[in-house]
Write a protein that holds these residues in place. Structure first.
Motif, short mmCIF file in Angstrom:
data_model
loop_
_atom_site.label_atom_id
_atom_site.label_comp_id
_atom_site.label_asym_id
_atom_site.label_seq_id
_atom_site.Cartn_x
_atom_site.Cartn_y
_atom_site.Cartn_z
N PHE A 1 0.87 -1.17 0.00
CA PHE A 1 0.00 0.00 0.00
C PHE A 1 0.91 1.23 0.00
O PHE A 1 2.04 1.18 0.48
N ASN A 2 0.44 2.32 -0.56
CA ASN A 2 1.16 3.61 -0.49
C ASN A 2 2.63 3.48 -0.88
O ASN A 2 3.50 4.13 -0.29
N ASP A 3 2.93 2.64 -1.87
CA ASP A 3 4.31 2.40 -2.30
C ASP A 3 5.19 1.85 -1.18
O ASP A 3 6.40 2.07 -1.15
N MET A 4 4.56 1.13 -0.25
CA MET A 4 5.29 0.43 0.80
C MET A 4 4.87 -1.04 0.83
O MET A 4 3.74 -1.38 0.46
N VAL A 5 5.79 -1.88 1.26
CA VAL A 5 5.50 -3.30 1.46
C VAL A 5 5.79 -3.61 2.92
O VAL A 5 6.85 -3.27 3.44
N ILE A 6 4.82 -4.24 3.60
CA ILE A 6 4.95 -4.51 5.02
C ILE A 6 5.05 -6.01 5.24
O ILE A 6 4.39 -6.80 4.55
N ILE A 7 5.88 -6.39 6.21
CA ILE A 7 6.09 -7.81 6.51
C ILE A 7 6.27 -7.98 8.01
O ILE A 7 6.82 -7.09 8.69
N GLY A 8 5.79 -9.08 8.54
CA GLY A 8 6.03 -9.45 9.93
C GLY A 8 6.91 -10.68 9.99
O GLY A 8 7.72 -10.93 9.10
N HIS A 9 6.74 -11.48 11.03
CA HIS A 9 7.55 -12.69 11.18
C HIS A 9 6.94 -13.58 12.24
O HIS A 9 6.05 -13.17 13.00
N GLY A 10 7.39 -14.84 12.31
CA GLY A 10 7.03 -15.75 13.37
C GLY A 10 8.23 -16.04 14.25
O GLY A 10 9.29 -15.42 14.12
N GLY A 11 8.08 -17.02 15.16
CA GLY A 11 9.21 -17.45 15.95
C GLY A 11 9.03 -17.44 17.44
O GLY A 11 9.89 -17.92 18.18
N ALA A 12 7.92 -16.89 17.96
CA ALA A 12 7.75 -16.76 19.41
C ALA A 12 7.55 -18.10 20.11
O ALA A 12 7.61 -18.16 21.33
N ASP A 13 7.31 -19.17 19.36
CA ASP A 13 7.15 -20.49 19.97
C ASP A 13 8.48 -21.20 20.18
O ASP A 13 8.51 -22.30 20.74
N PHE A 14 9.57 -20.60 19.72
CA PHE A 14 10.84 -21.33 19.69
C PHE A 14 11.94 -20.68 20.51
O PHE A 14 13.06 -21.16 20.51
N GLY A 15 11.63 -19.59 21.22
CA GLY A 15 12.67 -18.96 22.02
C GLY A 15 12.47 -17.47 22.13
O GLY A 15 11.38 -16.94 21.89
N HIS A 16 13.54 -16.75 22.47
CA HIS A 16 13.49 -15.31 22.73
C HIS A 16 13.15 -14.54 21.46
O HIS A 16 13.95 -14.49 20.51
N VAL A 17 11.96 -13.95 21.41
CA VAL A 17 11.52 -13.15 20.26
C VAL A 17 10.64 -12.01 20.75
O VAL A 17 9.70 -12.21 21.52
N ARG A 18 10.96 -10.81 20.30
CA ARG A 18 10.12 -9.64 20.49
C ARG A 18 9.53 -9.27 19.15
O ARG A 18 10.25 -8.97 18.20
N GLY A 19 8.20 -9.31 19.02
CA GLY A 19 7.56 -9.14 17.73
C GLY A 19 7.62 -7.73 17.19
O GLY A 19 7.67 -6.75 17.94
N TYR A 20 7.59 -7.61 15.86
CA TYR A 20 7.49 -6.31 15.20
C TYR A 20 7.01 -6.48 13.77
O TYR A 20 7.02 -7.59 13.22
N VAL A 21 6.57 -5.38 13.16
CA VAL A 21 6.30 -5.32 11.73
C VAL A 21 7.17 -4.21 11.15
O VAL A 21 7.48 -3.24 11.83
#
Length: 704
Positions: free
Chosen positions: A175-195
């Motif tokens: 959207f708006n000439d931007m591409v947004i992506i997140g991620h997984g991984g919180a089930d496998f160890g130390h992860v702080r989520g972000y987009v």
């Protein structure tokens, strides 16, 4: 790696014309020519205005062409269709461009995933398209822009950090000439989520928004993180916190906002990550961000202080509804926790919420506060709990659809309980390790084939009632689409591709795909002809389900992975597929099992191997059933594959960190499982334990 094929087909289909996918086209719900995004258009309704294939004509639907993808292990994704070309991502983010009329492969691109990231064997689920480029998130954390005409990568950015637990399976959004992506991984160890949002032209980072607060001593990135920190206790940042945006993101052009659906806590167990309680924002929430800046606008938390893996990373569908005679800009959301929510998009307030199926962790929702009314004992305060739904949720990532014609939402659902036990884990002494990333006692036993059920539900979001329901086979339930032909299409685990009447739910058409699927279909038009496409093949999250995933008989590399495309009066023939079958464990051998070693091997297997080879070593999908493999009979052969990587080229990761003793322990566990057959008495004991647990939960609910 890029391969060009089908040059003449490229020239014939006018492959260079890709001006159609931009801000205007993704906001245009009236043109059904392309399926240009994961949810087709910005609203993520997964509704097509095409009506050539309809209630009356669907009986003429036949196979137009198919494409075999037998070198690919996982085809759980949904293709895009843009200007006469199908784009699909399969396996470890391998991208194909295929002529949408003939099935000729135009080019392929293989990003060559880091073998260490192959350990998270989920596979990719979708792509994004914007102004002549295809965008793919790669399991090892990269986001890549590919020239849609040539298949050449134009830029690549690492969205994660080298060596961390994060990985990508979800589809990007644009959207708006931007591409947004997140991620997984919180089930496998130390992860702080972000987009993260990147410039579509250059790959430069435009903004990043964290979903949970970090260490207060480091300062907060923004006021939202400071606000969120007040809802956490203890030293949560030592565990990461979780909140990953691994699936759903929806752009709203009317408010110029992007809604993100956040995931579970890290660890799952609330009392360990936040010992003195707290809602733990922004876990399991719908969060509205300004699309241009990433600044926080509002949030609604579906499961405060979550402790069950009740992700809100499921679809967020935008719809204009009339409720109590008033027009409402609504957001429709069915997260894992079992409720169907209707939110006001302007301010995030709760309009309504009802149970979508069997829910025992909460009695209902308080509409004044928007908070669930929890059942005592559901948080396994007494050491254990059996609740509905389990961590798989009533609705998982398999996308739902909304039809503005019928006013109904079509949701692939499941009913299956979850068992939670945190025996021996206390905040004062527990540490986050790779052996215990969730803060729960591990479950190592096979999951019976009758442990859960599934259905396709038609749900009225205005009245919050079920319009109709159709039972579907097994517990793995494919995503759906709806069309102006008053049809709902769904691929199923038993190999059936089915079209239902959108109003009544009646089955109007069925096709045997030769293998089961959980992928969502899509539909598009070329030269006045409407097509319906779906990927079929067994592999993905169902692989770890043991007998529950294996019940349909799709075994290893025996059964196909394929793209099927249908049109009215299609007459193509599908290549033959072997009938369903079951692997036979090798039981006649001289291997003497050491029960103590097998117990040690169970823990190693469950930590490293269960995600592909199944719970209790009962393979549920594409990965081989190790009980039926002679490899474990030979110490040297086993080590060459598991430790040294002899089968890396076939997608089997290696684990060089394993010791000789750990390898030997796993061999004993696999051989033990090959000989295991539950007796009548052990089955009776299991049922008795189940009944005792239910009684204990009821007593706890009464306060006894």
């Amino acid at each position: 790696m890029r391969i060009r094929l089908g040059l003449w087909a490229t020239l014939l289909c006018g492959f260079a014309a890709h001006a159609g996918v931009d801000q205007a086209s993704l906001a245009d719900t009236a043109d059904g020519t392309n399926w240009g995004a994961w949810g087709r258009t910005f609203d993520e309704q997964r509704f097509s205005p095409l009506e050539q294939i309809n209630r009356k004509t669907v009986e003429r639907l036949g196979l137009a062409w198919s494409l075999e993808l037998n070198d690919i292990w996982n085809v759980s994704s949904q293709p895009l269709a843009v200007d006469g070309v199908i784009y699909l991502a399969v396996g470890y983010s391998e991208v194909y461009a295929v002529d949408a009329k003939s099935g000729a492969v135009l080019w392929t691109y293989d990003p060559k995933v880091d073998p260490q990231k192959m350990r998270m064997a989920w596979g990719i689920r979708g792509l994004a398209f914007w102004k002549g480029r295809v965008y793919v998130g790669v399991q090892d954390g990269r986001l890549i822009a590919i020239d849609a005409e040539t298949g050449e990568p134009e830029w690549s950015v690492l969205t994660t950090k080298p060596g961390d637990n994060r990985y990508i399976t979800g589809a990007p959004r644009v959207f708006n000439d931007m591409v947004i992506i997140g991620h997984g991984g919180a089930d496998f160890g130390h992860v702080r989520g972000y987009v993260t949002a990147y410039d579509t032209e250059t790959g430069a980072q435009r903004w990043r928004w964290y979903t949970v607060p970090g260490n207060p001593a480091d300062g907060f990135e923004n006021a939202a993180m400071e606000m969120a920190a007040d809802t956490w206790t203890g030293e949560w940042w030592k565990f990461g916190g979780g909140g990953t945006v691994w699936n759903s993101m929806t752009y709203d052009p009317e408010f110029n906002r992007v809604y993100i659906g956040t995931g579970n806590g890290s660890p799952w167990n609330h009392k360990l990550r936040s010992p003195e309680g707290g809602d733990n924002l922004f876990l399991c929430s719908v969060v509205a961000l300004d699309a241009d800046t990433g600044e926080y606008v509002w949030h609604y938390q579906t499961t405060p202080g979550e402790s069950w893996d009740f992700n809100s990373a499921m679809d967020m569908v935008l719809a204009d509804l009339t409720i109590d005679d008033q027009p409402r800009k609504a957001l429709l959301h069915a997260p894992k926790n079992g409720f169907f929510y209707v939110l006001d998009r302007e301010d995030g307030s709760l309009i309504s919420a009802e149970k979508l199926g069997k829910v025992t962790w909460a009695e209902g929702l308080d509409l004044e506060t928007g908070r669930p009314i929890e059942v005592r004992g559901a948080r396994y305060e007494n050491g254990e709990a059996l609740i509905w739904p389990g961590s798989g949720g009533i609705h998982n990532w398999h996308p739902m659809a909304f039809s503005p014609r019928s006013g109904l939402t079509y949701i692939p659902t499941r009913e299956m309980p979850g068992y939670y036990n945190d025996e021996g884990r206390e905040p004062q002494s527990w540490e986050l390790t790779s052996n215990d990333p969730m803060g729960l006692k591990g479950f190592y036993e096979d999951i019976p084939a009758n442990a859960g059920t599934s259905a396709l539900e038609a749900w009225d979001p205005v009245t919050q009632t079920r319009a109709w329901s159709v039972d579907t086979p097994g517990v793995v339930n494919g995503g759906v689409i709806a069309t102006a032909g008053d049809l709902v299409f769904q691929g199923r685990a038993d190999g059936g591709f089915v079209a239902h009447d959108a109003v009544s739910g009646a089955e109007l058409w069925r096709y045997d795909m030769g293998v089961g699927t959980q992928a969502a279909p899509m539909t598009y038009s070329v030269d006045g002809t409407q097509y319906v496409a779906i990927l079929a093949g067994w592999g993905g999250s169902q692989m770890l389900l043991g007998s529950l995933g294996a019940q349909h008989g799709w075994v290893g590399r025996m059964h196909p992975r394929r793209l099927l495309v249908f049109a009215l009066d299609g007459e193509a023939s599908l290549p033959p597929s072997p009938p369903p079958s079951r692997p036979e464990p090798i039981r006649e051998d001289d291997f003497v099992v050491d029960d103590e070693k097998a117990e040690q091997g169970k823990a190693v297997f469950s930590r490293l191997c269960v995600i592909c080879h199944g719970t209790a070593a009962v393979a549920g999908g594409y990965a081989p059933d190790l009980r039926a493999s002679p490899t474990s009979l030979s110490a040297s052969a086993f080590a060459s594959i598991v430790q040294e990587g002899a089968l890396l080229e076939r997608g089997m990761p290696n684990f060089p960190e394993l010791s000789t003793d750990e390898l030997e322990a796993m061999r004993h566990y696999i051989r033990q499982q090959a000989h295991y057959e539950p007796s009548v008495w052990s089955q009776i004991a299991a049922v008795w334990d189940f009944l005792v647990l239910l009684v204990k939960m009821q007593l706890a609910k009464w306060g006894w």
